[in-house]
Design a protein around this motif. Sequence first.
Motif, mmCIF file in Angstrom:
data_model
loop_
_atom_site.group_PDB
_atom_site.id
_atom_site.type_symbol
_atom_site.label_atom_id
_atom_site.label_comp_id
_atom_site.label_asym_id
_atom_site.label_seq_id
_atom_site.Cartn_x
_atom_site.Cartn_y
_atom_site.Cartn_z
ATOM 1 N N GLY A 1 1.107 -1.488 0.196
ATOM 2 C CA GLY A 1 0.351 -0.240 0.067
ATOM 3 C C GLY A 1 0.928 1.277 0.051
ATOM 4 O O GLY A 1 0.676 2.581 0.518
ATOM 5 N N MET B 1 5.355 -2.011 -2.433
ATOM 6 C CA MET B 1 4.227 -2.172 -3.170
ATOM 7 C C MET B 1 2.865 -2.321 -4.030
ATOM 8 O O MET B 1 2.796 -1.302 -2.916
ATOM 9 C CB MET B 1 4.291 -4.072 -2.042
ATOM 10 N N THR B 2 2.954 -2.317 -5.060
ATOM 11 C CA THR B 2 1.801 -1.581 -5.597
ATOM 12 C C THR B 2 0.734 -2.490 -6.571
ATOM 13 O O THR B 2 1.716 -3.726 -6.935
ATOM 14 C CB THR B 2 1.401 -0.219 -6.779
ATOM 15 N N SER C 1 0.030 -1.804 -9.607
ATOM 16 C CA SER C 1 -0.233 -1.642 -11.182
ATOM 17 C C SER C 1 1.066 -1.476 -11.269
ATOM 18 O O SER C 1 2.029 -0.234 -10.644
ATOM 19 C CB SER C 1 -1.445 -0.387 -11.172
ATOM 20 N N LEU D 1 -4.203 -9.875 -2.824
ATOM 21 C CA LEU D 1 -4.925 -11.046 -2.940
ATOM 22 C C LEU D 1 -4.784 -12.321 -3.557
ATOM 23 O O LEU D 1 -5.177 -13.119 -3.770
ATOM 24 C CB LEU D 1 -6.793 -10.636 -3.660
ATOM 25 N N LEU E 1 -3.276 -1.949 3.105
ATOM 26 C CA LEU E 1 -4.204 -1.770 1.567
ATOM 27 C C LEU E 1 -5.423 -1.953 2.104
ATOM 28 O O LEU E 1 -5.618 -2.107 3.583
ATOM 29 C CB LEU E 1 -4.166 -3.336 1.410
ATOM 30 N N GLY F 1 -9.767 11.797 2.410
ATOM 31 C CA GLY F 1 -10.959 12.269 2.443
ATOM 32 C C GLY F 1 -11.353 13.793 2.913
ATOM 33 O O GLY F 1 -12.506 13.993 2.580
HETATM 34 N N1 LIG Z 1 -8.084 3.755 6.339
HETATM 35 C C1 LIG Z 1 -9.637 3.846 6.634
HETATM 36 O O1 LIG Z 1 -10.265 3.524 7.863
HETATM 37 C C2 LIG Z 1 -10.658 5.715 5.612
HETATM 38 C C3 LIG Z 1 -12.182 5.107 6.595
HETATM 39 C C4 LIG Z 1 -12.652 5.636 6.025
HETATM 40 C C5 LIG Z 1 -12.263 6.921 4.564
HETATM 41 N N2 LIG Z 1 -11.189 6.780 4.927
HETATM 42 C C6 LIG Z 1 -10.549 7.584 3.693
HETATM 43 O O2 LIG Z 1 -9.649 7.420 2.348
HETATM 44 C C7 LIG Z 1 -8.647 6.886 1.720
HETATM 45 C C8 LIG Z 1 -8.148 5.896 2.283
HETATM 46 O O3 LIG Z 1 -6.283 6.016 2.144
HETATM 47 P P1 LIG Z 1 -5.717 4.467 2.469
HETATM 48 O O4 LIG Z 1 -4.010 4.784 2.913
HETATM 49 O O5 LIG Z 1 -6.147 3.919 3.473
HETATM 50 O O6 LIG Z 1 -6.134 4.559 0.681
HETATM 51 P P2 LIG Z 1 -5.829 4.352 -0.559
HETATM 52 O O7 LIG Z 1 -5.340 5.820 -0.653
HETATM 53 O O8 LIG Z 1 -7.113 4.450 -1.545
HETATM 54 O O9 LIG Z 1 -4.723 3.267 -0.600
HETATM 55 C C9 LIG Z 1 -4.722 1.925 -0.937
HETATM 56 C C10 LIG Z 1 -3.739 1.316 -0.791
HETATM 57 O O10 LIG Z 1 -3.866 0.341 -1.464
HETATM 58 C C11 LIG Z 1 -2.836 -0.436 -2.813
HETATM 59 N N3 LIG Z 1 -3.982 -1.367 -2.833
HETATM 60 C C12 LIG Z 1 -5.495 -1.923 -2.622
HETATM 61 N N4 LIG Z 1 -5.621 -2.922 -3.442
HETATM 62 C C13 LIG Z 1 -4.311 -3.496 -3.271
HETATM 63 C C14 LIG Z 1 -4.136 -5.077 -3.833
HETATM 64 N N5 LIG Z 1 -5.513 -6.053 -4.409
HETATM 65 N N6 LIG Z 1 -3.230 -4.922 -4.221
HETATM 66 C C15 LIG Z 1 -2.294 -5.105 -3.682
HETATM 67 N N7 LIG Z 1 -1.983 -3.112 -3.200
HETATM 68 C C16 LIG Z 1 -3.889 -2.575 -3.550
HETATM 69 C C17 LIG Z 1 -3.031 0.448 -3.609
HETATM 70 O O11 LIG Z 1 -2.220 0.255 -4.616
HETATM 71 P P3 LIG Z 1 -2.150 0.712 -5.615
HETATM 72 O O12 LIG Z 1 -3.717 1.033 -6.036
HETATM 73 O O13 LIG Z 1 -0.798 1.217 -6.121
HETATM 74 O O14 LIG Z 1 -2.568 -0.930 -6.256
HETATM 75 C C18 LIG Z 1 -3.031 1.806 -2.318
HETATM 76 O O15 LIG Z 1 -1.692 1.870 -2.201
HETATM 77 C C19 LIG Z 1 -8.261 8.335 2.398
HETATM 78 O O16 LIG Z 1 -8.747 9.296 1.700
HETATM 79 C C20 LIG Z 1 -9.053 8.297 3.925
HETATM 80 O O17 LIG Z 1 -9.203 10.143 4.331
HETATM 81 C C21 LIG Z 1 -10.325 5.300 5.501
#
Ligand SMILES: NC(=O)c1ccc[n+]([C@@H]2O[C@H](COP(=O)([O-])OP(=O)(O)OC[C@H]3O[C@@H](n4cnc5c(N)ncnc54)[C@H](OP(=O)(O)O)[C@@H]3O)[C@@H](O)[C@H]2O)c1
Length: 319
Positions: A7, A30-31, A33, A53, A73, A188
Amino acid sequence: MKVFVAGATGALGRALVPQLLARGHEVVGMTRSASKQDLVRSLGARPVVADALDPDAVAQVASAEPEVVVHQLTALSGPMSVRDARHLERSLAFTITNRLRTEATDHLLAAGRAVGARRFVAQSFGAWRFARTGGPVQTEAEPLDPDPPAALRPGLAAILHLEQAVTTIEWGEGLVLRYGSFYGPGTGISLAPDAVMAAPIRRRRFPIVGEGGGVWSHVHIEDAAAATAIAVERGQTGVYNVVDDEPAPVREWLPVLATALHAKPPRRVPRWLGRLAAGEMATVMMTEVRGASNDKAKRELGWRPRHASWRQGFAQGLG
Ligand SMILES: NC(=O)c1ccc[n+]([C@@H]2O[C@H](COP(=O)([O-])OP(=O)(O)OC[C@H]3O[C@@H](n4cnc5c(N)ncnc54)[C@H](OP(=O)(O)O)[C@@H]3O)[C@@H](O)[C@H]2O)c1
């Protein structure tokens, strides 16, 4: 140390990688994409591409032999509609996130164990989970809600799976970080026009429901990343709340956030109307949830949020 960040391109991952490098670590990011490898490189990490997954793909990229695995993730960064909020259990973002918190957690744990890692640090989420009894601010030791709104149950079960799986590993330290609601760049709640939660606040479609007594804990994304970077090195197996110093009811923080977003003050709607329009879960979030204490993270990790309160954080840290 060599640190593997699953992530690395997410909101938290992008803030975390530079902080890990600044602390002298080597980072493999890791990504899923291939097209995001340059982003990982630009952060200073070595990219690896795998779908979390797919257990074989995860095992293969983990052969980089990290000493620490960090699990960040989720699939939560996309847009969310009121309909999604009503039926979180049916929304695609949460369905995928639940798989990332269950299946992908298991794959990463298996890979970490196989390559001899000795620490695993995972993203969890604290808000909305505490029992809606007792004081407004709760510690990691306090009970979770035994009867959460139906729309939340699958998501809470997935988080619980992650927390239990990570904190019971026998091959190293397993730390779970229950972040507060993120704000700041890439999250967000930011000044970006497409920020998921900021957009309805600007349109005055995020009202204070009832008395607005639901207590939320926030954390700036850079502070969350700082706590994570410390947890890579320090702290013991268990759960840590990673939140700011001032859990506060919606009626206090939402008007301050609206001002910071240059929006008009939030509307107020009675509880019955909130329930009719946005459903049970949103109403509970606005009126009943409890906040989290960061005492343990301060004591055991020595972490101090730079944005100690959302009061300054919303004014100075959204851009
Ligand atoms: N964290 C929470 O609980 C939560 C709750 C409500 C709202 N939010 C909001 O949502 C956003 C979340 O931020 P975040 O950093 O938690 O999430 P994010 O910005 O969506 O990042 C998700 C990460 O997971 C990776 N990923 C997702 N599916 C994958 C897969 N199948 N295989 C490999 N990698 C995968 C993505 O990689 P790639 O895209 O590069 O593949 C990315 O690096 C923020 O804007 C936050 O304010 C978060």
